[in-house]
Design a protein around this motif. Structure first.
Motif, short mmCIF file in Angstrom:
data_model
loop_
_atom_site.label_atom_id
_atom_site.label_comp_id
_atom_site.label_asym_id
_atom_site.label_seq_id
_atom_site.Cartn_x
_atom_site.Cartn_y
_atom_site.Cartn_z
N PRO A 25 0.79 -1.24 0.00
CA PRO A 25 0.00 0.00 0.00
C PRO A 25 0.82 1.29 0.00
CG PRO A 25 -0.12 -1.11 2.14
CD PRO A 25 0.52 -2.07 1.19
N PHE A 26 2.10 1.22 0.43
CA PHE A 26 2.94 2.42 0.43
C PHE A 26 3.67 2.50 -0.91
CE2 PHE A 26 6.97 4.51 2.32
CZ PHE A 26 6.51 5.78 1.99
N PHE A 27 3.45 3.58 -1.66
CA PHE A 27 4.00 3.70 -3.01
C PHE A 27 5.52 3.62 -3.03
CE2 PHE A 27 4.79 8.06 -1.80
CZ PHE A 27 5.85 8.45 -2.60
N GLU A 28 6.18 4.12 -1.99
CA GLU A 28 7.65 4.10 -1.97
C GLU A 28 8.17 2.67 -1.97
OE1 GLU A 28 10.24 6.39 -2.80
OE2 GLU A 28 9.55 7.61 -1.11
N VAL A 29 7.47 1.80 -1.26
CA VAL A 29 7.86 0.39 -1.24
C VAL A 29 7.66 -0.22 -2.62
CG1 VAL A 29 7.32 -1.89 -0.31
CG2 VAL A 29 7.43 0.09 1.22
N ARG A 30 6.52 0.07 -3.25
CA ARG A 30 6.26 -0.48 -4.59
C ARG A 30 7.30 0.01 -5.59
NH1 ARG A 30 1.22 1.59 -3.50
NH2 ARG A 30 1.13 2.90 -5.37
N SER A 31 7.62 1.30 -5.52
CA SER A 31 8.58 1.87 -6.46
C SER A 31 9.97 1.25 -6.30
CB SER A 31 8.65 3.38 -6.26
OG SER A 31 9.62 3.97 -7.10
N ILE A 32 10.42 1.12 -5.07
CA ILE A 32 11.76 0.57 -4.83
C ILE A 32 11.78 -0.93 -5.10
CG2 ILE A 32 13.56 0.23 -3.09
CD1 ILE A 32 12.58 2.85 -1.79
N ALA A 33 10.71 -1.62 -4.75
CA ALA A 33 10.64 -3.05 -5.05
C ALA A 33 10.72 -3.27 -6.56
CB ALA A 33 9.36 -3.64 -4.48
N ALA A 34 10.10 -2.38 -7.33
CA ALA A 34 10.12 -2.51 -8.79
C ALA A 34 11.53 -2.42 -9.35
CB ALA A 34 9.23 -1.44 -9.43
N ARG A 35 12.42 -1.76 -8.63
CA ARG A 35 13.81 -1.64 -9.06
C ARG A 35 14.53 -2.99 -9.00
NH1 ARG A 35 16.57 2.65 -5.56
NH2 ARG A 35 15.05 3.94 -6.66
N TYR A 36 14.09 -3.86 -8.09
CA TYR A 36 14.77 -5.14 -7.86
C TYR A 36 13.96 -6.35 -8.32
CZ TYR A 36 17.83 -2.35 -4.86
OH TYR A 36 18.71 -1.41 -4.40
N ALA A 37 12.69 -6.17 -8.58
CA ALA A 37 11.81 -7.29 -8.90
C ALA A 37 12.07 -7.86 -10.29
CB ALA A 37 10.35 -6.85 -8.78
N SER A 38 11.51 -9.02 -10.54
CA SER A 38 11.60 -9.63 -11.87
C SER A 38 10.85 -8.77 -12.87
CB SER A 38 10.99 -11.03 -11.84
OG SER A 38 10.78 -11.50 -13.15
N PRO A 39 11.43 -8.49 -14.02
CA PRO A 39 10.73 -7.69 -15.04
C PRO A 39 9.41 -8.32 -15.47
CG PRO A 39 13.06 -7.90 -15.58
CD PRO A 39 12.81 -8.83 -14.44
N PHE A 40 9.30 -9.61 -15.35
CA PHE A 40 8.07 -10.29 -15.76
C PHE A 40 6.89 -9.96 -14.85
CE2 PHE A 40 11.62 -12.97 -17.20
CZ PHE A 40 11.35 -12.98 -18.56
N ARG A 41 7.17 -9.34 -13.71
CA ARG A 41 6.11 -8.99 -12.76
C ARG A 41 5.74 -7.50 -12.82
NH1 ARG A 41 5.61 -12.00 -8.20
NH2 ARG A 41 3.81 -10.61 -7.87
N LEU A 42 6.38 -6.76 -13.70
CA LEU A 42 6.24 -5.30 -13.66
C LEU A 42 5.13 -4.72 -14.53
CD1 LEU A 42 10.00 -4.19 -13.68
CD2 LEU A 42 8.48 -4.53 -11.72
N LEU A 43 4.64 -5.46 -15.47
CA LEU A 43 3.67 -4.91 -16.42
C LEU A 43 2.46 -4.27 -15.73
CD1 LEU A 43 3.52 -4.58 -19.45
CD2 LEU A 43 2.15 -6.67 -19.56
N PRO A 44 1.87 -4.88 -14.69
CA PRO A 44 0.72 -4.23 -14.03
C PRO A 44 1.05 -2.87 -13.43
CG PRO A 44 0.84 -6.56 -13.43
CD PRO A 44 2.12 -6.23 -14.13
N LEU A 45 2.33 -2.61 -13.15
CA LEU A 45 2.70 -1.34 -12.51
C LEU A 45 2.61 -0.16 -13.48
CD1 LEU A 45 5.73 -2.33 -10.26
CD2 LEU A 45 3.29 -2.33 -9.73
N LEU A 46 2.49 -0.43 -14.76
CA LEU A 46 2.37 0.65 -15.72
C LEU A 46 1.08 1.43 -15.53
CD1 LEU A 46 3.72 -1.00 -18.99
CD2 LEU A 46 4.93 0.49 -17.38
N SER A 47 0.13 0.84 -14.83
CA SER A 47 -1.13 1.54 -14.55
C SER A 47 -1.27 1.87 -13.07
CB SER A 47 -2.32 0.68 -15.01
OG SER A 47 -2.31 -0.59 -14.39
#
Length: 259
Positions: free
Chosen positions: A74-96
């Motif tokens: 729920p905290f955007f900062e966590v989502r943003s930083i996690a996206a830096r390290y996460a698998s690219p295959f999991r990132l597509l939903p974050l575009l919205s």
């Protein structure tokens, strides 16, 4: 270096750790007890539950395998930083994602073909992120973006041919970027630019045979740049220049006979 692999750092000079809701952070109810025991997190320094982005980033830097599970936090900062390290295959939903910082991070890491639609994102932070990573024709819409910072970022990423379209941009910094790298045949179009800093860049690149076009420029900095490169036999007018630095440069080059 400690057993977690973290370099020792100075204290953050911050109050005790609190989470994004303002509650004190405690290890007692943390789901990552095994990480604390093994030295892979450290309250007040490397903690995913902390409010401070630096501490969240430290946590993921030594626990990248946990990033995927925090992409819906729920905290955007966590989502943003996690996206830096996460698998690219999991990132597509974050575009919205509702937060621009999260969309921007996803846009940086996903293949360019998957993020082109974000060139019309309503937040300039996302468009700037795209301008810094796209290339070639993919940059064209961003070169005409209504936001100055987006256009400037796109200009810095653009190849020389694309910069021709920015010669008439209303912002001096963008025309200056064009003057630095636009093909030489297009430089004369900037000789009469109203911004001296643009004309200085022109004087630094213009073919020596055409430098006379700027020899009488009203700004001494432009004339100095011309005097540095113009042929020695064309220096006499600069010996009488109203600016002492320009006259001195002309005298030195005339004395040395440097072309």
């Amino acid at each position: 270096m400690d057993k977690s692999g973290l370099q020792p750092m100075e204290d953050d000079d911050a109050p005790p750790a609190i989470d994004w809701l303002g509650n004190p952070v405690s290890c007692l109810d943390c789901p990552h007890e095994e990480n604390r025991v093994s030295g892979l997190c450290d309250l007040g320094r490397a903690c995913v539950r902390d409010l401070r982005a630096r501490r969240i980033d430290r946590f993921f830097s030594i626990n990248p395998g946990l990033a995927d599970s925090y992409l819906d936090h729920p905290f955007f900062e966590v989502r943003s930083i996690a996206a830096r390290y996460a698998s690219p295959f999991r990132l597509l939903p974050l575009l919205s994602d509702v937060e621009p910082d999260v969309r921007a991070m996803a846009a940086i890491r996903l293949p360019a073909t998957r993020v082109l639609a974000l060139r019309s994102d309503p937040d300039r932070r996302v468009r700037i992120a795209l301008a810094r990573r796209l290339a070639g024709e993919d940059l064209v819409p961003l070169l005409g973006d209504p936001d100055y910072q987006v256009r400037l970022s796109a200009a810095r990423s653009a190849n020389a041919a694309l910069l021709v379209g920015l010669i008439d941009d209303p912002e001096p910094d963008i025309r200056r970027e064009a003057a630095r790298r636009v093909p030489l045949m297009h430089l004369p179009a900037l000789v009469a630019d109203p911004e001296p800093l643009v004309r200085i860049e022109v004087a630094r690149r213009l073919e020596p045979a055409r430098l006379h076009l700027l020899a009488a420029d009203p700004d001494f900095r432009v004339r100095y740049a011309v005097a540095e490169r113009i042929a020695v036999n064309e220096l006499p007018p600069f010996l009488q220049d109203e600016d002492e630095a320009v006259r001195e440069l002309a005298r030195e080059r005339t004395k040395d006979g440097k072309g």
